[in-house]
Design an enzyme around this catalytic site. Sequence first.
Site, PDB file in Angstrom:
ATOM      1  N   GLU A  65      34.469  31.659  -2.130  1.00  0.00           N
ATOM      2  CA  GLU A  65      34.479  33.066  -2.558  1.00  0.00           C
ATOM      3  C   GLU A  65      33.087  33.553  -2.947  1.00  0.00           C
ATOM      4  OE1 GLU A  65      36.648  30.805  -3.542  1.00  0.00           O
ATOM      5  OE2 GLU A  65      38.664  31.564  -3.117  1.00  0.00           O
ATOM      6  N   PHE A 127      50.402  29.768 -13.606  1.00  0.00           N
ATOM      7  CA  PHE A 127      49.595  29.044 -12.616  1.00  0.00           C
ATOM      8  C   PHE A 127      48.572  29.992 -11.985  1.00  0.00           C
ATOM      9  CE2 PHE A 127      48.982  27.622  -8.144  1.00  0.00           C
ATOM     10  CZ  PHE A 127      48.220  26.494  -8.443  1.00  0.00           C
ATOM     11  N   GLN A 128      47.349  29.578 -11.941  1.00  0.00           N
ATOM     12  CA  GLN A 128      46.231  30.346 -11.381  1.00  0.00           C
ATOM     13  C   GLN A 128      46.053  31.711 -12.052  1.00  0.00           C
ATOM     14  OE1 GLN A 128      46.445  30.191  -7.031  1.00  0.00           O
ATOM     15  NE2 GLN A 128      45.173  28.345  -7.138  1.00  0.00           N
ATOM     16  N   LYS A 177      50.665  40.545  -8.366  1.00  0.00           N
ATOM     17  CA  LYS A 177      51.392  40.198  -7.133  1.00  0.00           C
ATOM     18  C   LYS A 177      52.649  41.063  -6.947  1.00  0.00           C
ATOM     19  CE  LYS A 177      53.016  36.327  -4.393  1.00  0.00           C
ATOM     20  NZ  LYS A 177      53.127  34.867  -4.255  1.00  0.00           N
ATOM     21  N   MET A 498      10.173  25.889  -7.263  1.00  0.00           N
ATOM     22  CA  MET A 498       9.692  26.796  -8.314  1.00  0.00           C
ATOM     23  C   MET A 498       9.752  26.122  -9.679  1.00  0.00           C
ATOM     24  SD  MET A 498       8.269  29.552  -8.984  1.00  0.00           S
ATOM     25  CE  MET A 498       8.442  31.045  -8.025  1.00  0.00           C
TER      26      MET A 498
HETATM   27  C1  LIG Z   1      22.242  29.237  -9.432  1.00  0.00           C
HETATM   28  C2  LIG Z   1      20.886  28.893  -9.969  1.00  0.00           C
HETATM   29  N1  LIG Z   1      20.673  27.704 -10.561  1.00  0.00           N
HETATM   30  C3  LIG Z   1      19.443  27.395 -11.027  1.00  0.00           C
HETATM   31  C4  LIG Z   1      18.400  28.267 -10.892  1.00  0.00           C
HETATM   32  C5  LIG Z   1      17.011  27.905 -11.430  1.00  0.00           C
HETATM   33  N2  LIG Z   1      16.059  27.815 -10.306  1.00  0.00           N
HETATM   34  C6  LIG Z   1      15.229  28.827  -9.981  1.00  0.00           C
HETATM   35  S1  LIG Z   1      14.307  28.512  -8.652  1.00  0.00           S
HETATM   36  C7  LIG Z   1      14.943  26.968  -8.510  1.00  0.00           C
HETATM   37  C8  LIG Z   1      14.480  26.044  -7.426  1.00  0.00           C
HETATM   38  C9  LIG Z   1      14.831  26.508  -6.054  1.00  0.00           C
HETATM   39  O1  LIG Z   1      14.573  25.463  -5.172  1.00  0.00           O
HETATM   40  P1  LIG Z   1      14.540  25.677  -3.619  1.00  0.00           P
HETATM   41  O2  LIG Z   1      15.755  26.379  -3.153  1.00  0.00           O
HETATM   42  O3  LIG Z   1      14.274  24.382  -2.960  1.00  0.00           O
HETATM   43  O4  LIG Z   1      13.333  26.708  -3.419  1.00  0.00           O
HETATM   44  P2  LIG Z   1      11.753  26.509  -3.624  1.00  0.00           P
HETATM   45  O5  LIG Z   1      11.435  26.975  -5.003  1.00  0.00           O
HETATM   46  O6  LIG Z   1      11.452  25.067  -3.428  1.00  0.00           O
HETATM   47  O7  LIG Z   1      11.149  27.380  -2.598  1.00  0.00           O
HETATM   48  C10 LIG Z   1      15.893  26.734  -9.511  1.00  0.00           C
HETATM   49  C11 LIG Z   1      16.621  25.449  -9.695  1.00  0.00           C
HETATM   50  C12 LIG Z   1      18.687  29.495 -10.294  1.00  0.00           C
HETATM   51  N3  LIG Z   1      17.762  30.446 -10.150  1.00  0.00           N
HETATM   52  N4  LIG Z   1      19.918  29.773  -9.816  1.00  0.00           N
END
Ligand SMILES: Cc1ncc(C[n+]2csc(CCOP(=O)(O)OP(=O)(O)O)c2C)c(N)n1
Length: 611
Positions: A65, A127-128, A177, A498
């Site tokens: 979803e 449920f749900q 529902k 990042m």
């Molecule tokens: C759902 C979610 N979980 C954690 C984060 C924290 N976060 C921000 S950037 C990042 C790393 C992203 O890694 P990647 O997709 O490999 O991209 P890159 O920065 O290496 O280009 C994380 C864990 C987030 N923004 N969103």
Amino acid sequence: MTEQAAAPVPQHAGPEPMTGAQSLIRSLEAVGAETVFGIPGGAILPAYDPLMDSTKVRHILVRHEQGAGHAATGYAQATGKVGVCMATSGPGATNLVTPIADAYMDSVPIVAITGQVASKAIGTDAFQEADICGITMPITKHNFLVTDAADIPRVIAEAFHIAATGRPGPVLVDIAKDALQARTVFRWPVETQLPGYRPVTKPHAKQIREAAKLLATSKRPVLYVGGGVLKAQATTELRILAELTGAPVVTTLMALGAFPDSHDQHLGMPGMHGSVAAVTALQKADLLFALGTRFDDRVTGRLDTFAPFAKIVHADIDPAEIGKNRAADVPIVGDAREIIADLIVAVQQEQSAAQAAGEARFEYGAWWEQLNAWRKTYPVGYDPAPEGMLSPQQVIERIGQKVGPDAIYAAGVGQHQMWASQFINFEKPATWLNSGGAGTMGYAVPAAMGAKAGCPDATVWAIDGDGCFQMTNQELVTCALNNIPIKVAIINNGSLGMVRQWQTLFYNQRYSNTVLHDGPENDGRGPAAGTRIPDFVKLSEAMGCYALRCERPEDLDAVIDKAMALNDAPVVIDFIVHQDAMVWPMVAAGTSNDEILAARDVRPDFGDEND
Ligand SMILES: Cc1ncc(C[n+]2csc(CCOP(=O)(O)OP(=O)(O)O)c2C)c(N)n1
């Protein structure tokens, strides 16, 4: 945001007896919803039966979803229409929470329809059962719980109206529902009952005159443009205003494409990873002309040091934004398109009056000298990767150059997102989709899917990280099965890049839990063969996609060309890139924009003539 034209309903329609579920589908047809992304389940099942017979509403069966929600968002951002997603009660509905929050933060018009347990069971931990209205209260523009089938057409009409008008946003419609199963009569058109909802679109003439006067006498103005200008489809007006005044323009992460990147008056993107010229222009300005933007902390840096010399004109459709983070000298509430159109006239009047009086107005020559010097000294660029390695910036830049500005680009969240914002040239509105406010990893693939479903003739690329890709890549199965041939570039640095960058800069290079491959370190090369778990090529092939890999700079062009030539199924390219590349410029979180670093340990010298 313009409301989509409702499909004409046959005159003989009259009141028709049917079930609530049939009435829901007829209502979706009547509001002009063409595509619904979703997954069925017990509580929503009655709606899926008549959906099968609809010749107007196409349902795309997603794999999660969350994918349905982001697909609705991508669809809405690319087409300008309301996106629609559907889920069952409980876990189906709660899986929509992230994309709903995401759409709320970025003001994207979507309608989420969820099944709810039967009305008598609500509140019994059936449920749900999940109180999805309660859960989404703070992250929807509005939500409805429907327990009477007779309400369905009116609620659907109101939901679409609320989502698309004023400041756009997500609306949730939760339908019990038994209301879907009950007999009812379908009537259309319906009378909507929204006495408290009348968004102001027409700006106040006095405020417009005040704003034009400030612009006329300002010496260092900046047009600070946000996503609201795209939502209001005001980009033509923006260009006229900019060229009429000669003022510099910055476009936020949510506004890329609102003003051509190639335009000489464009200073680039402000904010944490914005260009030195854009960030510094805001800091040194004497007037910020904020259009459809919200002084987000990623743009302002430390708020009490933001744009200290500037008067503020703040124009926004949402009165709650004005003065929220920064007091406005001239507040203007209204639709960005109407505001800018009125401003154009007011500026022309100021210009004629100044000419008649022989007075110098709109004189920004000295300002441009300064801005051009910053632009020239601190262009956004990057260091090449060590010999033989692919640099992530180069990969993204090259995709942008080869694919061009007509394509739609969706990004995940992280370094690759920032590099995409910096190194792809955005020339047109609705060509850049990203999760700006929420920063939702996993956004890119399903958003690209939604954009391609809404704009089948457009080329749609997802620029994704190897971390983000692992959150929602299963929607490539949906793409493969539904003839939605998107292209995905995985910028595979083998890490949560990042976060790793912050660990490099602020945590003494202690890389706690950011490695995504099966180690060991590979001289900065990104994951070595044999350590790539999962193997994105095999994974993508298993999902019905073409899959390519590129590891060497000399192969880059050929691989992109090959991906561009494959159009009968989704294409995934695993780009193995240098893992130590960093995003620059950078304003460290919580610090002042004055402390921007153009590159590591490179503090620009601005002089202090304006301070
Ligand atoms: C759902 C979610 N979980 C954690 C984060 C924290 N976060 C921000 S950037 C990042 C790393 C992203 O890694 P990647 O997709 O490999 O991209 P890159 O920065 O290496 O280009 C994380 C864990 C987030 N923004 N969103």
